[in-house]
Design an enzyme around this catalytic site. Structure first.
Site, PDB file in Angstrom:
ATOM      1  N   LYS A  29      -8.966   2.461  15.140  1.00 33.19           N
ATOM      2  CA  LYS A  29      -7.613   2.941  15.486  1.00 33.19           C
ATOM      3  C   LYS A  29      -7.473   3.024  17.009  1.00 33.19           C
ATOM      4  O   LYS A  29      -6.469   2.604  17.579  1.00 33.19           O
ATOM      5  CB  LYS A  29      -7.331   4.299  14.837  1.00 33.19           C
ATOM      6  CG  LYS A  29      -7.185   4.246  13.323  1.00 33.19           C
ATOM      7  CD  LYS A  29      -5.966   3.432  12.895  1.00 33.19           C
ATOM      8  CE  LYS A  29      -5.842   3.283  11.396  1.00 33.19           C
ATOM      9  NZ  LYS A  29      -4.927   2.206  10.980  1.00 33.19           N
TER      10      LYS A  29
ATOM     11  N   ASP B 100     -15.620  16.650   9.595  1.00 35.59           N
ATOM     12  CA  ASP B 100     -14.284  17.261   9.559  1.00 35.59           C
ATOM     13  C   ASP B 100     -14.039  18.109  10.803  1.00 35.59           C
ATOM     14  O   ASP B 100     -14.912  18.873  11.219  1.00 35.59           O
ATOM     15  CB  ASP B 100     -14.140  18.164   8.318  1.00 35.59           C
ATOM     16  CG  ASP B 100     -13.745  17.376   7.080  1.00 35.59           C
ATOM     17  OD1 ASP B 100     -13.271  16.234   7.218  1.00 35.59           O
ATOM     18  OD2 ASP B 100     -13.917  17.906   5.960  1.00 35.59           O
TER      19      ASP B 100
ATOM     20  N   LYS C 218      -9.431   1.713   5.278  1.00 42.09           N
ATOM     21  CA  LYS C 218      -9.143   3.082   5.721  1.00 42.09           C
ATOM     22  C   LYS C 218     -10.097   4.170   5.220  1.00 42.09           C
ATOM     23  O   LYS C 218      -9.809   5.351   5.398  1.00 42.09           O
ATOM     24  CB  LYS C 218      -7.712   3.436   5.333  1.00 42.09           C
ATOM     25  CG  LYS C 218      -7.459   3.402   3.826  1.00 42.09           C
ATOM     26  CD  LYS C 218      -6.075   3.915   3.474  1.00 42.09           C
ATOM     27  CE  LYS C 218      -5.892   3.997   1.982  1.00 42.09           C
ATOM     28  NZ  LYS C 218      -4.604   4.516   1.568  1.00 42.09           N
TER      29      LYS C 218
ATOM     30  N   TYR D 267     -14.094   3.690  11.524  1.00 39.94           N
ATOM     31  CA  TYR D 267     -12.666   3.641  11.169  1.00 39.94           C
ATOM     32  C   TYR D 267     -11.825   4.197  12.316  1.00 39.94           C
ATOM     33  O   TYR D 267     -10.871   3.562  12.785  1.00 39.94           O
ATOM     34  CB  TYR D 267     -12.410   4.441   9.879  1.00 39.94           C
ATOM     35  CG  TYR D 267     -10.959   4.799   9.696  1.00 39.94           C
ATOM     36  CD1 TYR D 267     -10.041   3.859   9.262  1.00 39.94           C
ATOM     37  CD2 TYR D 267     -10.487   6.092  10.009  1.00 39.94           C
ATOM     38  CE1 TYR D 267      -8.694   4.179   9.133  1.00 39.94           C
ATOM     39  CE2 TYR D 267      -9.156   6.421   9.877  1.00 39.94           C
ATOM     40  CZ  TYR D 267      -8.264   5.459   9.445  1.00 39.94           C
ATOM     41  OH  TYR D 267      -6.937   5.783   9.334  1.00 39.94           O
TER      42      TYR D 267
ATOM     43  N   GLY E 289       0.804  -1.219   0.000  1.00 41.26           N
ATOM     44  CA  GLY E 289       0.000   0.000   0.000  1.00 41.26           C
ATOM     45  C   GLY E 289       0.840   1.273   0.000  1.00 41.26           C
ATOM     46  O   GLY E 289       2.065   1.229  -0.125  1.00 41.26           O
TER      47      GLY E 289
ATOM     48  N   ASN F 122      -6.789  -3.509  -1.535  1.00 40.35           N
ATOM     49  CA  ASN F 122      -6.855  -2.085  -1.870  1.00 40.35           C
ATOM     50  C   ASN F 122      -5.537  -1.627  -2.510  1.00 40.35           C
ATOM     51  O   ASN F 122      -5.099  -0.503  -2.322  1.00 40.35           O
ATOM     52  CB  ASN F 122      -7.161  -1.269  -0.602  1.00 40.35           C
ATOM     53  CG  ASN F 122      -7.539   0.166  -0.927  1.00 40.35           C
ATOM     54  OD1 ASN F 122      -8.057   0.450  -2.006  1.00 40.35           O
ATOM     55  ND2 ASN F 122      -7.243   1.072  -0.024  1.00 40.35           N
TER      56      ASN F 122
ATOM     57  N   ARG G  77     -17.717  19.478   4.999  1.00 39.01           N
ATOM     58  CA  ARG G  77     -17.920  18.028   4.935  1.00 39.01           C
ATOM     59  C   ARG G  77     -18.216  17.543   6.346  1.00 39.01           C
ATOM     60  O   ARG G  77     -17.436  17.813   7.265  1.00 39.01           O
ATOM     61  CB  ARG G  77     -16.655  17.368   4.389  1.00 39.01           C
ATOM     62  CG  ARG G  77     -16.748  15.862   4.217  1.00 39.01           C
ATOM     63  CD  ARG G  77     -15.542  15.311   3.472  1.00 39.01           C
ATOM     64  NE  ARG G  77     -14.300  15.370   4.242  1.00 39.01           N
ATOM     65  CZ  ARG G  77     -13.132  14.866   3.823  1.00 39.01           C
ATOM     66  NH1 ARG G  77     -13.059  14.287   2.633  1.00 39.01           N
ATOM     67  NH2 ARG G  77     -12.056  14.951   4.576  1.00 39.01           N
ATOM     68  N   PRO G  78     -19.324  16.809   6.528  1.00 35.25           N
ATOM     69  CA  PRO G  78     -19.659  16.351   7.885  1.00 35.25           C
ATOM     70  C   PRO G  78     -18.516  15.541   8.490  1.00 35.25           C
ATOM     71  O   PRO G  78     -17.903  14.721   7.808  1.00 35.25           O
ATOM     72  CB  PRO G  78     -20.897  15.459   7.688  1.00 35.25           C
ATOM     73  CG  PRO G  78     -21.440  15.822   6.352  1.00 35.25           C
ATOM     74  CD  PRO G  78     -20.293  16.327   5.527  1.00 35.25           C
TER      75      PRO G  78
ATOM     76  N   SER H 236      -3.452   6.916  14.050  1.00 35.14           N
ATOM     77  CA  SER H 236      -3.822   8.113  13.303  1.00 35.14           C
ATOM     78  C   SER H 236      -4.189   9.245  14.250  1.00 35.14           C
ATOM     79  O   SER H 236      -4.709   9.008  15.363  1.00 35.14           O
ATOM     80  CB  SER H 236      -5.029   7.768  12.430  1.00 35.14           C
ATOM     81  OG  SER H 236      -5.656   8.931  11.973  1.00 35.14           O
TER      82      SER H 236
HETATM   83  N1  UDP Z   1     -10.786  18.487   1.646  1.00 31.07           N
HETATM   84  C1  UDP Z   1     -11.378  19.322   0.696  1.00 31.07           C
HETATM   85  N2  UDP Z   1     -11.759  18.778  -0.497  1.00 31.07           N
HETATM   86  C2  UDP Z   1     -11.572  17.463  -0.799  1.00 31.07           C
HETATM   87  C3  UDP Z   1     -10.968  16.620   0.165  1.00 31.07           C
HETATM   88  C4  UDP Z   1     -10.594  17.172   1.385  1.00 31.07           C
HETATM   89  O1  UDP Z   1     -11.558  20.519   0.936  1.00 31.07           O
HETATM   90  O2  UDP Z   1     -11.943  17.039  -1.899  1.00 31.07           O
HETATM   91  C5  UDP Z   1     -10.352  19.063   2.941  1.00 31.07           C
HETATM   92  C6  UDP Z   1     -11.035  18.442   4.146  1.00 31.07           C
HETATM   93  O3  UDP Z   1     -12.222  19.122   4.431  1.00 31.07           O
HETATM   94  C7  UDP Z   1      -9.969  18.646   5.231  1.00 31.07           C
HETATM   95  C8  UDP Z   1      -8.640  18.574   4.463  1.00 31.07           C
HETATM   96  O4  UDP Z   1      -8.972  18.794   3.101  1.00 31.07           O
HETATM   97  O5  UDP Z   1     -10.086  19.929   5.780  1.00 31.07           O
HETATM   98  C9  UDP Z   1      -7.930  17.240   4.597  1.00 31.07           C
HETATM   99  O6  UDP Z   1      -8.829  16.199   4.259  1.00 31.07           O
HETATM  100  P1  UDP Z   1      -8.380  14.718   4.018  1.00 31.07           P
HETATM  101  O7  UDP Z   1      -9.611  13.909   3.675  1.00 31.07           O
HETATM  102  O8  UDP Z   1      -7.246  14.671   3.056  1.00 31.07           O
HETATM  103  O9  UDP Z   1      -7.788  14.263   5.438  1.00 31.07           O
HETATM  104  P2  UDP Z   1      -8.450  14.274   6.905  1.00 31.07           P
HETATM  105  O10 UDP Z   1      -7.812  15.426   7.620  1.00 31.07           O
HETATM  106  O11 UDP Z   1      -9.920  14.405   6.758  1.00 31.07           O
HETATM  107  O12 UDP Z   1      -8.036  12.971   7.470  1.00 31.07           O
END
Ligand code: UDP
Length: 341
Positions: A156, A301, A87, A152, A12, A37, A298-299, A127
Site C-alpha cells: 500500500k 495489531d 489483501k 501487504y 470484490g 478472490n 493478535r500479533p 489503507s
Molecule cells: N479482532 C478480534 N477478533 C477477530 C478479528 C479481529 O478481536 O476475530 C479485532 C482485531 O484485534 C482488531 C479489530 O478487531 O482490534 C479489527 O480487526 P480487523 O482484522 O477487522 O481489521 P484491522 O484493524 O486489523 O485492519
C-alpha cells in the site's frame, strides 16, 4: 456524454459497492476482475440493484500487461479506480513475493497502459495501515507514515509512492489515494457484501458467521490494551459511505478541481469504537446473543487508530452518514441473505 470509469477488482467487496454508486451517479462503468478472490455473486448483485444488465465485465489479470493494454484500447477510459490486489495480511507475511509481485505489477501495468491510452486520472485504494501504530490519534493525512508491519501494508505504501512519483513525472496525470479505515457492512439491499474465503480474518465477518452458526465462538484479541475497556479502538466505516467517497473523488478529478495533482484523503468517520462496543452494538441492534471469549492479543495489531476526516469533509464534500448500528444491521442482513434466510 457520460464519463467512463474502469473499476479494477470490481467484483470484490469494495469494488462492487463503488460500481453501484458510480452507476447511480450517472457514470459508465467497466468492471474488470480475475475472480481470484471473488465470484459472480456481487457482479450479479450490482446488476440487480442498478437494473443495468449491460455493465461490461472483463475477466482478466492486471499482471498481464498485454491484456491491460487491450482493455484500455477496447474502452475509452476517463478514470480508473484500482482495487485489484491481494489483501490478506497474514498470508502476505507467509508469501511476500506473491504479494509484492501481484500488487505492484498490476498497479504498474494500470499506470503504464492507462498512460499509453491517454487515461489521465487514477484513484488508488490505500489503507490506514500505512500509518502503522500512530503516535497521536486521530490521524490526519499529514501524520507520518510508519514502516509497514506486513508485506501487504508495504505494498500500500509503495503503490502510494508509485502514484505520487508518476504524477510528478508524467505531465497531465492526476492521482488520488484514499486511505480507508475499517470498511464494514453491506448494501441495504443485502444483494452485495463481503464474501470471505475460509476463516475470516476481519472482525465483522467473523461476528456475522458466529451469529449464523458457521463459527463456534468469536475470539476478542486482547482485553488489556491501554484503552477505556481494554480492547482495540478502530474507525469502522460503512461500506456504502466509503463507496460514495470514491464518487466524490472521481468527480473532483474529472471536473479538474484538484488543488494538487496528487492528493490523499482519509476515508473514515472520525469516531473510535472498541471491539467490545462493536460486539455489544451488534447484539443490541440485531437482538441476539453472540458467543464470544477474550483471547490473547493478535500479533501486529495496533492499539488505537481512527481518522480525522476533515480534509475529505471539506475538499470532497463527503461525510460518513450511516450509524454503526445501521451498518451492523446491514452486515447481519447480508449474512442471512447468504444463508438463504
Ligand atoms: N479482532 C478480534 N477478533 C477477530 C478479528 C479481529 O478481536 O476475530 C479485532 C482485531 O484485534 C482488531 C479489530 O478487531 O482490534 C479489527 O480487526 P480487523 O482484522 O477487522 O481489521 P484491522 O484493524 O486489523 O485492519
Amino acid at each position: 456524454m457520460s464519463k467512463r470509469v474502469l473499476v479494477s477488482g470490481g467484483a470484490g467487496f469494495i469494488g462492487s459497492h463503488v460500481t453501484v454508486e458510480l452507476i447511480e451517479a450517472g457514470y459508465d462503468v467497466v468492471v474488470a476482475d480475475d475472480f481470484s478472490n471473488s465470484d459472480r455473486t456481487c457482479y450479479d448483485g450490482v446488476r440487480k440493484i442498478t437494473g443495468r444488465e449491460d455493465i461490461p465485465l472483463v475477466e482478466m489479470d492486471f499482471c498481464d500487461l498485454e491484456a491491460t493494454r487491450k482493455l484500455f484500447s477496447d474502452y475509452a477510459i476517463d478514470a480508473v479506480i484500482h482495487f485489484a490486489a491481494f489483501k490478506a495480511v497474514g498470508e502476505s507475511v507467509a508469501e511476500p513475493v506473491k504479494y509484492y509481485s501481484n500488487n505492484l505489477t498490476s498497479f504498474l501495468n494500470v499506470i503504464q497502459a492507462g498512460r499509453a491510452a491517454g487515461c489521465k486520472n487514477i484513484l488508488f485504494s490505500s489503507s490506514a495501515t500505512v500509518y502503522g501504530e500512530p503516535d497521536t490519534v486521530p490521524v490526519t493525512e499529514k501524520t507520518p507514515r510508519k514502516p509497514a508491519t506486513s508485506p501487504y501494508g508495504n505494498t500500500k505504501q509503495m503503490c502510494e509512492d508509485i502514484l505520487r512519483d508518476s504524477v510528478l513525472a508524467y505531465k497531465g496525470l492526476r492521482g488520488i489515494a484514499l486511505r480507508y479505515f475499517n470498511p464494514i457492512g453491506a448494501h441495504p439491499s443485502a444483494l452485495i457484501g463481503e464474501l470471505p474465503r475460509g476463516v475470516p480474518n476481519n472482525l465483522v465477518p467473523f461476528i456475522t458467521q458466529t451469529a449464523i452458526g458457521k463459527r463456534e465462538c468469536l475470539s476478542i484479541f486482547g482485553d488489556d490494551y491501554p484503552t477505556p475497556d481494554g480492547t482495540c479502538l478502530r474507525d469502522y466505516i460503512d461500506i456504502v459511505d466509503l463507496a460514495k467517497a470514491h464518487v466524490y473523488a472521481v468527480r473532483r478529478m474529472l471536473d479538474g478541481r484538484m488543488e494538487e495533482d496528487y492528493e490523499i484523503f482519509n476515508v473514515g468517520t472520525g469516531r473510535p469504537v472498541s471491539v467490545l462496543e462493536l460486539v455489544n452494538a451488534f447484539e443490541k441492534v440485531n437482538n441476539l446473543k453472540l458467543n464470544y471469549k477474550f483471547a490473547p492479543r493478535r500479533p501486529g495489531d495496533v492499539t488505537a487508530i481512527w481518522a480525522d476526516p476533515t480534509l475529505a469533509n471539506e475538499k470532497l464534500g463527503w461525510k460518513a452518514e450511516r450509524t454503526v448500528e445501521q451498518t451492523l444491521a446491514s452486515a447481519w442482513a447480508w449474512e442471512k441473505h447468504l444463508a438463504g434466510k
